[in-house]
Design a protein around this motif. Structure first.
Motif, PDB file in Angstrom:
ATOM      1  N   UNK A 107      -5.736 -45.975  43.116  1.00  0.00           N
ATOM      2  CA  UNK A 107      -4.382 -46.018  43.688  1.00  0.00           C
ATOM      3  C   UNK A 107      -3.293 -45.982  42.620  1.00  0.00           C
ATOM      4  N   UNK A 108      -3.591 -46.468  41.420  1.00  0.00           N
ATOM      5  CA  UNK A 108      -2.561 -46.449  40.387  1.00  0.00           C
ATOM      6  C   UNK A 108      -2.182 -45.013  40.028  1.00  0.00           C
ATOM      7  N   UNK A 109      -3.111 -44.078  40.137  1.00  0.00           N
ATOM      8  CA  UNK A 109      -2.794 -42.681  39.849  1.00  0.00           C
ATOM      9  C   UNK A 109      -1.926 -42.084  40.964  1.00  0.00           C
ATOM     10  N   UNK A 110      -2.145 -42.535  42.191  1.00  0.00           N
ATOM     11  CA  UNK A 110      -1.259 -42.120  43.279  1.00  0.00           C
ATOM     12  C   UNK A 110       0.163 -42.594  43.016  1.00  0.00           C
ATOM     13  N   UNK A 111       0.298 -43.810  42.510  1.00  0.00           N
ATOM     14  CA  UNK A 111       1.623 -44.347  42.210  1.00  0.00           C
ATOM     15  C   UNK A 111       2.298 -43.544  41.099  1.00  0.00           C
ATOM     16  N   UNK A 112       1.518 -43.176  40.078  1.00  0.00           N
ATOM     17  CA  UNK A 112       2.080 -42.353  39.003  1.00  0.00           C
ATOM     18  C   UNK A 112       2.564 -41.019  39.554  1.00  0.00           C
ATOM     19  N   UNK A 113       1.752 -40.357  40.354  1.00  0.00           N
ATOM     20  CA  UNK A 113       2.137 -39.057  40.900  1.00  0.00           C
ATOM     21  C   UNK A 113       3.383 -39.157  41.775  1.00  0.00           C
ATOM     22  N   UNK A 114       3.494 -40.234  42.524  1.00  0.00           N
ATOM     23  CA  UNK A 114       4.655 -40.424  43.389  1.00  0.00           C
ATOM     24  C   UNK A 114       5.944 -40.621  42.593  1.00  0.00           C
ATOM     25  N   UNK A 115       5.821 -41.093  41.361  1.00  0.00           N
ATOM     26  CA  UNK A 115       6.994 -41.394  40.547  1.00  0.00           C
ATOM     27  C   UNK A 115       7.190 -40.432  39.374  1.00  0.00           C
ATOM     28  N   UNK A 116       6.468 -39.344  39.371  1.00  0.00           N
ATOM     29  CA  UNK A 116       6.526 -38.449  38.214  1.00  0.00           C
ATOM     30  C   UNK A 116       7.917 -37.885  37.954  1.00  0.00           C
ATOM     31  N   UNK A 117       8.702 -37.680  38.997  1.00  0.00           N
ATOM     32  CA  UNK A 117      10.049 -37.144  38.790  1.00  0.00           C
ATOM     33  C   UNK A 117      10.870 -38.025  37.859  1.00  0.00           C
ATOM     34  N   UNK A 118      10.681 -39.345  37.957  1.00  0.00           N
ATOM     35  CA  UNK A 118      11.431 -40.260  37.090  1.00  0.00           C
ATOM     36  C   UNK A 118      10.670 -40.584  35.808  1.00  0.00           C
ATOM     37  N   UNK A 119       9.340 -40.603  35.869  1.00  0.00           N
ATOM     38  CA  UNK A 119       8.559 -40.936  34.679  1.00  0.00           C
ATOM     39  C   UNK A 119       8.583 -39.819  33.640  1.00  0.00           C
TER      40      UNK A 119
END
Length: 290
Positions: free
Chosen positions: A169-181
């Motif tokens: 799930x942590x990778x899902x969170x990263x993908x969901x926030x990639x625009x800002x990360x």
């Protein structure tokens, strides 16, 4: 691993170059050094699977340029064999590292048609190390990185049982926030794509050569993050010269873990073990940095 080729490497060299072999020496399970009767030695690589050599040859040609880090010349390619220059090894030096940083920045700045774009004439289904890699243009870097560099390998790792659903799930969170990360938007760079220390060949001619690329259009910080992943001699010299030639966007050091997710997930799929936890830890680090 691919089955052993029926045609000897010496015959492949003769067919592609017209040179008759005087002697051969095995360099690895898939590579042989062939010394012709006349001319410089050649490296002959046996294929892992479909399109591997087509992708490698296209990548080497795309990465070739007078201002870029040197790459071996392709002398012949087919489904079984890739015939390239042999580059005698040397040792790292400050001068070579600084020249490498400058020339790597020039390579990146030469650009690519889009994020995820394969080298011209290269197949979309390529390879990174001993696993497959898809190159297909996406609208921007976050979409490309999520859809082609994180999500496919997470799915494979879960299916293999080396990564459980909870930690995935942590990778899902990263993908969901990639625009800002992802930091400030940049144009697509021309990447080596598998730029760990083993693919930086410090040569006898005093230069750092690039070998075994997995080239594509991507974010230049990905190549630099991969250099740092397993340690690279004179890395700070390389980065310093790179920065002088093409300064990186503010916060790039905080994004290193984000760009290391792809190679760590590849290693998770190939080897499991400690790479799984290292990938999960890098994902948490990327989220905290953002």
């Amino acid at each position: 691993m691919a089955e052993l080729a029926e045609e000897p490497a010496t015959e492949a060299v003769a067919r592609h170059t017209g040179r008759r072999a005087a002697r051969t020496r095995r360099l690895s399970s898939l590579c042989q050094l062939v010394e012709p009767v006349e001319g410089a030695p050649l490296v002959v690589k046996e294929s892992l699977g479909p399109d591997e050599h087509a992708a490698a040859a296209a990548a080497l040609r795309w990465l070739s340029g007078s201002d870029f880090p040197p790459v071996p010349m392709v002398h012949g390619v087919d489904e079984t064999w890739l015939v390239i220059d042999y580059v005698p090894p040397g040792a790292p030096s400050v001068a070579a590292a600084e020249e490498f940083g400058r020339s790597l920045s020039a390579l990146h700045a030469s650009g690519a048609p889009g994020f995820g774009a394969p080298p011209p004439g290269g197949p979309a289904d390529a390879w990174i190390g001993r696993t497959r890699m898809r190159n297909e243009t996406r609208a921007d870097w976050p979409e490309f990185y999520a859809s082609l560099r994180i999500e496919p390998y997470v799915r494979v790792a879960v299916d293999q049982g080396v990564l459980d659903d909870a930690r995935a799930r942590v990778f899902e969170q990263v993908c969901a926030r990639l625009d800002t990360l992802a930091g400030p938007a940049e144009p697509p760079a021309r990447l080596h794509g598998d730029l760990w220390n083993g693919n930086v060949h410090w040569a006898a001619d005093g230069r750092a050569w690039l070998i075994d690329p997995a080239a594509h259009g991507g974010h230049r910080e990905t190549d630099l993050a991969m250099l740092a992943l397993f340690g690279c001699p004179q890395l700070e010299r390389v980065l310093g010269a790179y920065q002088e030639s093409a300064p990186l966007a503010a916060g790039w050091r905080q994004r290193v873990a984000l760009h290391q997710l792809f190679p760590l997930l590849v290693h998770t799929v190939l080897f499991g073990g400690g790479y799984t936890q290292q990938a999960v830890s890098a994902a948490h680090t990327a989220l905290r940095a953002g």
